[in-house]
Every structure is written in C-alpha cells, then in structure tokens.
Design a protein around this motif. Structure first.
Motif, PDB file in Angstrom:
ATOM      1  N   GLN A  10      -6.738   3.327  -3.447  1.00  0.00           N
ATOM      2  CA  GLN A  10      -7.884   2.713  -4.286  1.00  0.00           C
ATOM      3  C   GLN A  10      -7.278   2.177  -5.051  1.00  0.00           C
ATOM      4  N   LEU A  11      -5.249   2.876  -5.868  1.00  0.00           N
ATOM      5  CA  LEU A  11      -4.775   2.403  -7.026  1.00  0.00           C
ATOM      6  C   LEU A  11      -4.252   1.510  -6.104  1.00  0.00           C
ATOM      7  N   LEU A  12      -3.684   1.658  -5.021  1.00  0.00           N
ATOM      8  CA  LEU A  12      -3.337   0.180  -4.832  1.00  0.00           C
ATOM      9  C   LEU A  12      -3.851  -0.904  -4.158  1.00  0.00           C
ATOM     10  N   ALA A  13      -4.772  -0.769  -3.540  1.00  0.00           N
ATOM     11  CA  ALA A  13      -5.937  -1.824  -3.069  1.00  0.00           C
ATOM     12  C   ALA A  13      -6.222  -2.359  -4.606  1.00  0.00           C
ATOM     13  N   ASP A  14      -6.459  -1.837  -5.970  1.00  0.00           N
ATOM     14  CA  ASP A  14      -6.959  -2.492  -6.972  1.00  0.00           C
ATOM     15  C   ASP A  14      -5.997  -3.812  -7.375  1.00  0.00           C
ATOM     16  N   THR A  15      -4.776  -3.274  -6.783  1.00  0.00           N
ATOM     17  CA  THR A  15      -2.975  -4.078  -7.491  1.00  0.00           C
ATOM     18  C   THR A  15      -2.660  -4.761  -6.498  1.00  0.00           C
ATOM     19  N   LEU A  16      -3.134  -4.739  -5.120  1.00  0.00           N
ATOM     20  CA  LEU A  16      -2.437  -5.178  -4.228  1.00  0.00           C
ATOM     21  C   LEU A  16      -3.394  -6.508  -3.825  1.00  0.00           C
ATOM     22  N   LYS A  17      -2.682  -7.574  -4.118  1.00  0.00           N
ATOM     23  CA  LYS A  17      -2.959  -9.314  -3.490  1.00  0.00           C
ATOM     24  C   LYS A  17      -3.051  -9.955  -2.423  1.00  0.00           C
ATOM     25  N   PRO A  18      -3.359 -10.485  -1.400  1.00  0.00           N
ATOM     26  CA  PRO A  18      -3.568 -10.965  -0.455  1.00  0.00           C
ATOM     27  C   PRO A  18      -2.239 -11.984  -0.726  1.00  0.00           C
ATOM     28  N   GLY A  19      -0.626 -11.667  -0.243  1.00  0.00           N
ATOM     29  CA  GLY A  19       0.092 -12.863  -0.291  1.00  0.00           C
ATOM     30  C   GLY A  19       1.324 -11.515  -1.470  1.00  0.00           C
ATOM     31  N   ASP A  20       0.787 -10.655  -1.330  1.00  0.00           N
ATOM     32  CA  ASP A  20       1.812  -9.595  -1.936  1.00  0.00           C
ATOM     33  C   ASP A  20       3.157  -8.751  -0.670  1.00  0.00           C
ATOM     34  N   LEU A  21       3.966  -8.614  -1.117  1.00  0.00           N
ATOM     35  CA  LEU A  21       4.914  -7.815  -0.610  1.00  0.00           C
ATOM     36  C   LEU A  21       5.270  -6.600  -1.124  1.00  0.00           C
ATOM     37  N   ALA A  22       4.340  -5.983  -0.098  1.00  0.00           N
ATOM     38  CA  ALA A  22       3.721  -3.915  -0.659  1.00  0.00           C
ATOM     39  C   ALA A  22       5.210  -2.777   0.148  1.00  0.00           C
ATOM     40  N   ILE A  23       5.671  -1.929   0.198  1.00  0.00           N
ATOM     41  CA  ILE A  23       7.023  -1.058   0.531  1.00  0.00           C
ATOM     42  C   ILE A  23       5.535   0.091   1.336  1.00  0.00           C
ATOM     43  N   ASP A  24       6.108   0.469   2.267  1.00  0.00           N
ATOM     44  CA  ASP A  24       4.789   2.164   2.973  1.00  0.00           C
ATOM     45  C   ASP A  24       6.898   2.916   3.248  1.00  0.00           C
ATOM     46  N   ALA A  25       6.911   3.539   2.246  1.00  0.00           N
ATOM     47  CA  ALA A  25       8.514   4.114   2.064  1.00  0.00           C
ATOM     48  C   ALA A  25       8.686   5.464   3.241  1.00  0.00           C
ATOM     49  N   THR A  26       7.564   5.824   3.270  1.00  0.00           N
ATOM     50  CA  THR A  26       7.650   7.278   4.350  1.00  0.00           C
ATOM     51  C   THR A  26       6.089   7.127   5.134  1.00  0.00           C
ATOM     52  N   CYS A  27       6.322   5.892   5.922  1.00  0.00           N
ATOM     53  CA  CYS A  27       5.310   5.668   7.185  1.00  0.00           C
ATOM     54  C   CYS A  27       5.049   6.465   7.746  1.00  0.00           C
ATOM     55  N   GLY A  28       5.241   7.543   8.302  1.00  0.00           N
ATOM     56  CA  GLY A  28       4.671   8.460   8.954  1.00  0.00           C
ATOM     57  C   GLY A  28       3.839   8.184  10.567  1.00  0.00           C
ATOM     58  N   ASN A  29       2.370   8.681  10.429  1.00  0.00           N
ATOM     59  CA  ASN A  29       1.962   8.092  11.456  1.00  0.00           C
ATOM     60  C   ASN A  29       1.613   6.628  10.929  1.00  0.00           C
TER      61      ASN A  29
END
Ligand SMILES: C[S@@+](CC[C@H](N)C(=O)[O-])C[C@H]1O[C@@H](n2cnc3c(N)ncnc32)[C@H](O)[C@@H]1O
Length: 189
Positions: A10-29
C-alpha cells in the motif's frame, strides 16, 4: 488493519505512478517485483536484485508468466545498485529482508550491505519517494540488522525525511515489521 505485507505494498501503491522507476532490492520469489511492475505500469521500469540463482529463476518465471516486460532482473547484490542507475530518479523501493523461504536460511541480508544500498537509494530518491523496509528479526543476525536499521533511520534528518514504524505488538515469535522512509525534501544529500 492491513498485514505487514499488504501495508508494505500500500505504501508503494500510494506513491508510485505510471512511468516511474522502482527497485525491488531483494526479489526472492518475485512477489514484490510483480506488485511494483503493476504500480509503475508498462511504461515504467523495475530493477529487481538478488544474489541467489534460485531467486533470480523464481522471479524470472513469475514475471514472464505475467508478461511484465518492464522488469529488469539483476543477479547482483543491492549494494552495487549505483552501477545500474542512469539519470532517472528512483520513485520507490522495497527491501524484504532476511532469507529466501524454502532455501538456505544461512544466506540472509546483512546490515552493512543493506544500509549501504538504502543510503545510495535515498541519495537519488524523488521528492515524496519512499523506501520500504520489511524487517524479519527472528533469525540469527536478524536482531542485529533490525537494530542497525533502527539506528540508521533514527539519525535521518527530520527536515528531509520522515520515517514510519508499522508493527503489531501482540504477536508471538518476532513478527516482521515495517520501517518506511519518505523523502520530504530534495535538499537532502
Ligand atoms: C525475504 S527474501 C525476499 C522475498 C521477496 N521479496 C519475495 O517477494 O518473494 C530475501 C532475499 O534477499 C536476498 N539477498 C540477500 N542478500 C542480498 C543482497 N546483498 N542483495 C540482493 N539480495 C540479497 C536473498 O537471496 C533472498 O532471496
């Protein structure tokens, strides 16, 4: 109330917008990677890091089944993230810490490399961007990582960052909790 995992998304859904760059620092599964890919959309970009071959394979299969072409999977430690960044600022990042479920529990995130990666990401994070840390502290080494991250977050200047802790305090067996950092001012270094 939302679970720790639901609230981290939720915290990320509320801030990320289409076209943004996001990082999953530990992708695991790959579960967080998939969420980030949905939030930034097909015009966005997700860099997904992990040090384990198994995690890279699991994430690759999840992401390709979902046909998410905006994900770049990187078989490297998140402490080397600087090598993969270009001009685009980061809008959000997630660190789901600890070990890969159903794999070798002795391979875990470590305080020094985690903090180094968080520090690099904060330096190039957009205004109002967020870094979400999901902290598992029941495994050997987990308490040390928790304490070092709490100290690191507590010393962040409140003029530039606000940090939230989200935690259920009546659950047994070291339940995970969130530290979420929001960059409130880009005058931060
Ligand atoms: C709790 S799991 C991540 C779960 C994952 N986000 C998911 O949605 O399934 C933690 C992962 O961190 C990875 N890891 C440990 N040290 C790392 C590092 N320095 N850089 C990147 N990944 C690392 C482990 O290999 C493991 O897969």
């Amino acid at each position: 109330m939302q679970s720790v995992i639901q609230f981290s998304h939720q915290l990320l859904a509320d801030t990320l917008k289409p076209g943004d760059l996001a990082i999953d620092a530990t992708c695991g599964n790959g579960h967080d990677t998939l969420k980030l890919a949905q939030f930034v959309g097909e015009k966005g970009k997700v860099y997904a890091f992990d040090i384990q071959e198994q995690a890279i394979e699991n994430t690759r299969s999840l992401v390709s089944n979902a046909n998410m072409k905006q994900v770049e999977i990187i078989h490297d430690g998140h402490q080397h993230i600087e090598q993969y960044l270009d001009q685009q600022p980061i809008a959000g990042a997630i660190f789901n810490l600890g070990y890969l479920p159903k794999a070798d529990h002795s391979i875990t995130t470590l305080p020094k490399t985690t903090i180094s990666a968080v520090d690099t990401i904060l330096s190039v994070l957009k205004q109002n961007g967020r870094v979400v840390l999901v902290i598992y502290h029941g495994h050997p080494g987990g308490a040390d990582e928790r304490d070092q991250l709490l100290s690191y977050c507590q010393q962040l200047d409140q003029k530039n960052y606000q940090v939230l802790q989200y935690q259920f305090i009546n659950q047994r067996n070291h339940p995970p909790f969130i530290l979420a950092i929001e960059k409130t001012s880009t005058s931060a270094s």
